[in-house]
Design an enzyme around this catalytic site. Structure first.
Site, PDB file in Angstrom:
ATOM      1  N   GLY A   1      25.420  -4.762 -10.738  1.00 35.69           N
ATOM      2  CA  GLY A   1      25.226  -5.628  -9.579  1.00 35.69           C
ATOM      3  C   GLY A   1      23.980  -5.346  -8.752  1.00 35.69           C
ATOM      4  O   GLY A   1      23.847  -5.882  -7.652  1.00 35.69           O
TER       5      GLY A   1
ATOM      6  N   ILE B   1      29.587  -5.244 -13.127  1.00 39.65           N
ATOM      7  CA  ILE B   1      28.466  -5.574 -14.016  1.00 39.65           C
ATOM      8  C   ILE B   1      28.249  -7.091 -14.067  1.00 39.65           C
ATOM      9  O   ILE B   1      29.196  -7.853 -14.231  1.00 39.65           O
ATOM     10  CB  ILE B   1      28.705  -4.998 -15.436  1.00 39.65           C
ATOM     11  CG1 ILE B   1      28.633  -3.468 -15.379  1.00 39.65           C
ATOM     12  CG2 ILE B   1      27.696  -5.554 -16.437  1.00 39.65           C
ATOM     13  CD1 ILE B   1      28.862  -2.778 -16.709  1.00 39.65           C
TER      14      ILE B   1
ATOM     15  N   GLU C   1      28.522   3.031 -14.235  1.00 40.32           N
ATOM     16  CA  GLU C   1      28.561   1.592 -13.978  1.00 40.32           C
ATOM     17  C   GLU C   1      30.014   1.126 -13.937  1.00 40.32           C
ATOM     18  O   GLU C   1      30.685   1.114 -14.985  1.00 40.32           O
ATOM     19  CB  GLU C   1      27.861   0.821 -15.108  1.00 40.32           C
ATOM     20  CG  GLU C   1      26.420   1.178 -15.294  1.00 40.32           C
ATOM     21  CD  GLU C   1      25.693   0.158 -16.166  1.00 40.32           C
ATOM     22  OE1 GLU C   1      24.617  -0.271 -15.759  1.00 40.32           O
ATOM     23  OE2 GLU C   1      26.214  -0.225 -17.241  1.00 40.32           O
TER      24      GLU C   1
ATOM     25  N   HIS D   1      27.656   2.041 -23.732  1.00 39.72           N
ATOM     26  CA  HIS D   1      27.526   1.046 -22.657  1.00 39.72           C
ATOM     27  C   HIS D   1      28.848   0.297 -22.524  1.00 39.72           C
ATOM     28  O   HIS D   1      29.588   0.122 -23.495  1.00 39.72           O
ATOM     29  CB  HIS D   1      26.384   0.059 -22.968  1.00 39.72           C
ATOM     30  CG  HIS D   1      26.100  -0.850 -21.821  1.00 39.72           C
ATOM     31  ND1 HIS D   1      26.799  -2.006 -21.620  1.00 39.72           N
ATOM     32  CD2 HIS D   1      25.231  -0.745 -20.784  1.00 39.72           C
ATOM     33  CE1 HIS D   1      26.366  -2.582 -20.506  1.00 39.72           C
ATOM     34  NE2 HIS D   1      25.406  -1.838 -19.983  1.00 39.72           N
TER      35      HIS D   1
ATOM     36  N   ALA E   1      20.236  -4.865 -15.220  1.00 36.38           N
ATOM     37  CA  ALA E   1      20.045  -5.889 -16.255  1.00 36.38           C
ATOM     38  C   ALA E   1      19.808  -7.245 -15.602  1.00 36.38           C
ATOM     39  O   ALA E   1      18.665  -7.633 -15.333  1.00 36.38           O
ATOM     40  CB  ALA E   1      21.226  -5.918 -17.206  1.00 36.38           C
ATOM     41  N   SER E   2      20.892  -7.965 -15.283  1.00 42.99           N
ATOM     42  CA  SER E   2      20.744  -9.373 -14.862  1.00 42.99           C
ATOM     43  C   SER E   2      19.843  -9.563 -13.651  1.00 42.99           C
ATOM     44  O   SER E   2      19.084 -10.533 -13.587  1.00 42.99           O
ATOM     45  CB  SER E   2      22.125  -9.986 -14.588  1.00 42.99           C
ATOM     46  OG  SER E   2      22.841  -9.226 -13.645  1.00 42.99           O
TER      47      SER E   2
HETATM   48  O1  G3P Z   1      23.162  -1.786 -18.350  1.00 44.02           O
HETATM   49  C1  G3P Z   1      23.036  -2.356 -17.110  1.00 44.02           C
HETATM   50  C2  G3P Z   1      24.200  -3.128 -16.719  1.00 44.02           C
HETATM   51  O2  G3P Z   1      25.340  -3.058 -17.442  1.00 44.02           O
HETATM   52  C3  G3P Z   1      24.275  -3.600 -15.342  1.00 44.02           C
HETATM   53  O3  G3P Z   1      24.205  -4.972 -15.477  1.00 44.02           O
HETATM   54  O4  G3P Z   1      23.618  -7.199 -14.796  1.00 44.02           O
HETATM   55  O5  G3P Z   1      24.996  -5.768 -13.309  1.00 44.02           O
HETATM   56  O6  G3P Z   1      22.586  -5.244 -13.622  1.00 44.02           O
HETATM   57  P1  G3P Z   1      23.832  -5.836 -14.226  1.00 44.02           P
END
Ligand code: G3P
Length: 231
Positions: free
Chosen positions: A185, A154, A149, A101, A206-207
């Site tokens: 994102g 991110i 990603e 990751h 994630a977020s």
């Molecule tokens: O593993 C998921 C991640 O790195 C993406 O994070 O917060 O942009 O959805 P986010």
């Protein structure tokens, strides 16, 4: 990979990475997993949670949602203080792991060893890459899923599918038959839909979910993004 993991890989996927957010740790992780369990009853999109190692057992014993680790170390039983032993996450009930990751970058030999170890141990390997070049480099080792990603997106508000749609299409060509997830994102149904339309098999988020005011509603609306385009 066992049969149920194979089934997962062949489905559309929403993988929720809880990272180490307070809202995704311990009892809060369990709350999210229980919500996922409810939501899963009404959708064919498969939900998977990437949890901290200390939370895996709690989530696997209290819910039926497939849990993957956020990281494992390619080590054996023995003197490896502080490492994450693959057998431990397996014993705790995890069915797979993220590898490399963006927030846990690994060197090339560790990535390759971990992919191979996952194959030996029947763990689903979800290899994270930052660009097309990296996807190409590791596709030949056949991880079960590749997740692209762009690091700079991110945790932000602009999704990969809005900011870098061509990255998804280019990477899809590179990975061949390996199903591609994309993330960074992602917040809206449109973000998911755009990625899905481009050919992504699923989303790694994630977020957008973990820090949402209404987590259940957010997951439900992201799932709607997988619906076929209506004319
Ligand atoms: O593993 C998921 C991640 O790195 C993406 O994070 O917060 O942009 O959805 P986010």
């Amino acid at each position: 990979m066992n049969t149920s993991s194979k089934r997962l890989v062949n489905s559309e996927l929403l993988v929720i990475n809880l990272k180490t957010y307070k809202e995704g740790t311990g009892i809060n992780a369990l709350k999210i997993a229980k919500m996922c369990e409810q939501i899963q009853k009404n959708t064919k999109i498969k939900l998977i949670i990437a949890a901290q190692p200390t939370d895996i057992l709690l989530l696997t014993t209290k819910t039926k949602i497939p849990i993957i680790a956020q990281h494992i170390d390619p080590i054996n039983y023995g003197s490896n203080t502080g490492s994450i032993l693959p057998e431990s996450v397996i014993e705790a009930g995890a069915i797979g792991t993220l590898i490399n990751h963006s927030e846990k970058r690994l060197n090339s030999s560790i990535i390759i060893n971990t992919i191979q170890l996952c194959k030996q141990k029947n763990l689903l390997s979800v290899l994270c890459v930052k660009d097309e070049k990296e996807a190409k480099k590791y596709a030949e080792y056949h991880p079960d899923l590749i997740a692209i990603e762009p690091p700079e997106l991110i945790g932000g508000k602009i999704s990969i599918s809005t900011a870098e749609p061509e990255l998804i299409t280019k990477t899809l060509r590179t990975v061949g038959k390996i199903p591609l997830l994309c993330g960074a994102g992602v917040h809206t149904r449109e973000d998911v839909h755009h990625a899905y339309k481009l050919g992504a098999k699923g989303i790694l988020v994630a977020s957008g979910v973990v820090k949402a005011k209404n987590v259940k509603k957010e997951i439900e609306q992201l799932i709607l993004g997988f619906k076929k385009l209506s004319k």
